[in-house]
Each structure stands twice: as structure tokens, then as C-alpha cells.
Scaffold this active site. Structure first.
Site, short mmCIF file in Angstrom:
data_model
loop_
_atom_site.label_atom_id
_atom_site.label_comp_id
_atom_site.label_asym_id
_atom_site.label_seq_id
_atom_site.Cartn_x
_atom_site.Cartn_y
_atom_site.Cartn_z
N GLU A 38 0.83 -1.21 0.00
CA GLU A 38 0.00 0.00 0.00
C GLU A 38 0.86 1.26 0.00
OE1 GLU A 38 -3.06 0.37 -0.66
OE2 GLU A 38 -3.68 -1.72 -0.58
N TYR A 121 -6.06 6.37 4.64
CA TYR A 121 -6.33 5.34 3.63
C TYR A 121 -5.51 4.07 3.90
CZ TYR A 121 -5.97 2.54 -0.48
OH TYR A 121 -5.96 1.45 -1.31
N ASP A 139 -9.80 5.36 -1.83
CA ASP A 139 -8.73 6.07 -2.53
C ASP A 139 -9.30 6.73 -3.79
OD1 ASP A 139 -9.15 3.99 -4.25
OD2 ASP A 139 -7.07 3.34 -4.36
#
Ligand code: SF4
Length: 338
Positions: A38, A121, A139
């Protein structure tokens, strides 16, 4: 069928196979791998991230191994992936996970959020995918999908609260990690920024933009203001097969990275004293907040730095901007040697 049933049935058949993923319905992947992927994927494509992810996990297979890496070693391994503050935060976060959490990532969005470099996020994505928390994972891709599903007329970013409220209402109690990944896959492969593939979309029966026949009209965007433009000089200074490199200050743009010596970056940068040859047209690079034209000069001048062998320049870990500048200088060097 509900939105979630349609989405997950599609995901079960078409989930993307990615090195940081578990297949649909399988046990959750390791939080370290989810977190690393991520962080790497922020502002970066899957295709660009994949080889970096594989190299990183082969070299540092656990968060403990990563925490023990040397700063310079990690920054060099990150070179080319851009947004270098992510690499510094990666190390800082790994070290806190080892020092304060016994080498195990905490399992909730709230605890993850307190780690260095983990924003809303990323915390939600790790909590949902690695720990199956019903976290809200939104996102840019998910914003686009939700804007179309609900034909949201408010421009982004003002529409963000509306988008999040709709996204929360769609997140199921069961399989929240697969739901998050299915939304990511839908945005990446079907509901793409241009020409969404509505004809094969598993959720078109729930989509207002599709029903209105104008999926391309969403998300509505506020008019863009152009980025400011700056100019600067980079200096290629060599001696006996070595080039002079500097290490940039730890804070700020490309902080902690090796680089060529540079002028200030502004509307009218001053030129360092010395004897310089222009090597070609400026290197154009677009940062988050401004665009830069970097003029590369070859010659001699006074800078503090380290002499690096030109033959081993690939191992210096130069960020993309300076890699381009170095190539230009090397081409010029070959041309003038002929
Ligand atoms: Fe996106 Fe089209 Fe699917 Fe709507 S129907 S979610 S616009 S791909």
C-alpha cells in the site's frame, strides 16, 4: 442481488493475482506485505510497484528485517519509485512496529493510524485486508467508482464526505477485506478513468451514471489551477572517472537521497561560480506542487560531496530526476569525446 453480492461474485472469478494478495476467501495476507504494497502503491502503478515489491520482500522478508536495514541501503533500493518521503517513513514505521509492538503490526485502523507515515487510507486498507476490519477504504479509484454509481454532481474534492458516506453504506459486514480489494480491482480494470467498460461491469444494474448514459461525466472535477513553474541548474563535475555527488538534506524534496549538486529552484536561479558547458535541453520533472526545468551543466566548481565512480553510478540510487540529468551529461561526454 445486492451490490455487495454482485461485486463479490465478480471478484471471486476475476480478482487480480498480485504478489501481496491472498486469493478471494483464503486466509488474510501478512500485514507487513499489505502495508508495504500500500505504501509503494501510493501515487504509483501496480506495474511499477511489482518488481520493487518482489525485491524488497526477498531482501527484507519481515518488518523486523526491514527495521534493521541501513537508511542509505533502503533509500538506494527505493530509487526510481519516486515520492521519497515514503521510503523514509517506511523505515521509521518499521522501527516503531519493532520497538513498540514487538514486531507485529497493530490490528485496528485507529492504532495503525498512529504509526509514522500511515495515513487514513493506508490504515484502513491494512485493517480491512490483513485484519478483516470493516474499515472504510477510499482512494482515488474508489472515489471515481462511487461518484459514478451515485451520479454525484458535487465536484471533487468537495464531494469527499458524500463519497465516504455512500462508500460506508456499501461496505458489507462479511468479507470487508475482499470488498475493499474488489472495489480497487473494479476501479483499476473496469470503471477506469477514461472509457469505463460498462458493458461488462458487474454492478451496472446499481449504477446511476450508467442509467443516465453518461458515465464519463463523473467524477465532476473542480477546474484545475496550473502548477507553478521553477527553473534550476544541476552540475556535473568529474575527475579521474568519478563524479561529484551530494547527499540532499534529510528534510524536504528528495531528502536524504544522493544527487548532483544543484542551484536553488526558483523563477530566476543563480548560477554557481565555475566554468560550465551546457549539455542539452533542460530535464522537465513535475513534482506534486510545481514543475521544474533543470538545466544540466558540465564543468568545474566548488561543492562539498563525495566522489562516486562513474562506472558504478547505477548503484548510487539516484532519484529519477537526477538519473535523467546524469544520462544527459554522460551522452554529452561521449559526444564531446568523439
Ligand atoms: Fe463504472 Fe460503468 Fe460500472 Fe457504472 S456501470 S460502475 S460507470 S463501469
Amino acid at each position: 442481488m445486492s451490490f455487495s453480492d454482485d461485486l463479490l461474485a465478480w471478484y471471486d472469478r476475476h480478482a487480480r493475482i498480485l504478489p501481496w494478495r491472498s486469493p478471494p476467501g483464503a486466509p488474510a495476507p501478512d500485514a507487513y506485505r499489505v502495508w508495504l504494497s500500500e505504501v509503494m502503491l501510493q501515487q504509483t502503478t501496480v506495474a511499477a510497484v511489482r518488481p520493487y515489491f518482489e525485491r524488497f520482500t526477498a531482501r527484507w522478508p519481515t518488518v523486523g528485517a526491514l527495521a534493521a536495514a541501513e537508511d542509505a541501503e533502503l533509500m538506494a533500493a527505493w530509487a526510481g519509485l519516486g515520492y521519497y518521503s515514503r521510503a523514509r517513513n517506511l523505515l521509521a514505521c518499521a522501527r516503531v512496529v519493532v520497538a513498540e509492538h514487538g514486531g507485529r503490526f497493530p490490528s485496528t485502523t485507529a492504532e495503525l493510524r498512529r504509526l509514522p507515515g500511515i495515513g487514513e487510507y493506508t490504515a484502513a486498507a491494512v485493517a480491512a485486508i490483513a485484519f478483516r476490519e470493516g474499515a472504510l477504504v477510499v482512494d482515488g479509484n474508489v472515489e471515481r467508482v462511487i461518484s459514478r454509481l451515485f451520479a454525484i454532481e458535487t465536484p471533487l474534492p468537495a464531494a469527499k464526505p458524500q463519497v465516504r458516506a455512500h462508500a460506508a453504506a456499501l461496505t458489507p459486514g462479511e468479507r470487508p477485506g475482499d470488498h475493499a480489494q474488489a472495489m480497487m480491482d473494479l476501479g483499476a480494470t473496469i470503471c477506469t478513468p477514461r472509457k469505463p467498460a460498462c458493458a461488462i461491469c458487474p454492478v451496472r444494474g446499481h449504477c446511476r451514471a450508467f442509467a443516465q448514459g453518461r458515465p464519463d461525466a463523473f467524477p465532476v472535477k473542480a477546474p484545475r489551477t496550473p502548477k507553478p513553474h521553477r527553473r534550476g541548474y544541476a552540475y556535473w563535475i568529474e575527475d579521474q572517472g568519478h563524479v561529484l555527488l551530494v547527499t540532499r538534506p534529510p528534510r524536504g524534496l528528495l531528502g536524504g537521497m544522493r544527487a548532483l549538486p544543484v542551484s536553488e529552484w526558483s523563477d530566476s536561479p543563480g548560477l554557481a561560480e565555475g566554468d560550465w558547458d551546457l549539455v542539452g535541453p533542460p530535464v522537465r520533472h513535475v513534482f506534486t506542487h510545481f514543475a521544474l526545468d533543470l538545466t544540466v551543466l558540465r564543468g568545474s566548481g566548488e561543492f562539498e560531496g563525495e566522489w562516486w565512480p562513474i562506472d558504478a553510478l547505477a548503484e548510487a540510487g539516484l532519484p529519477t530526476l537526477f538519473d535523467k540529468a546524469a544520462r544527459l551529461a554522460l551522452e554529452h561526454r561521449m559526444e564531446t569525446a568523439c
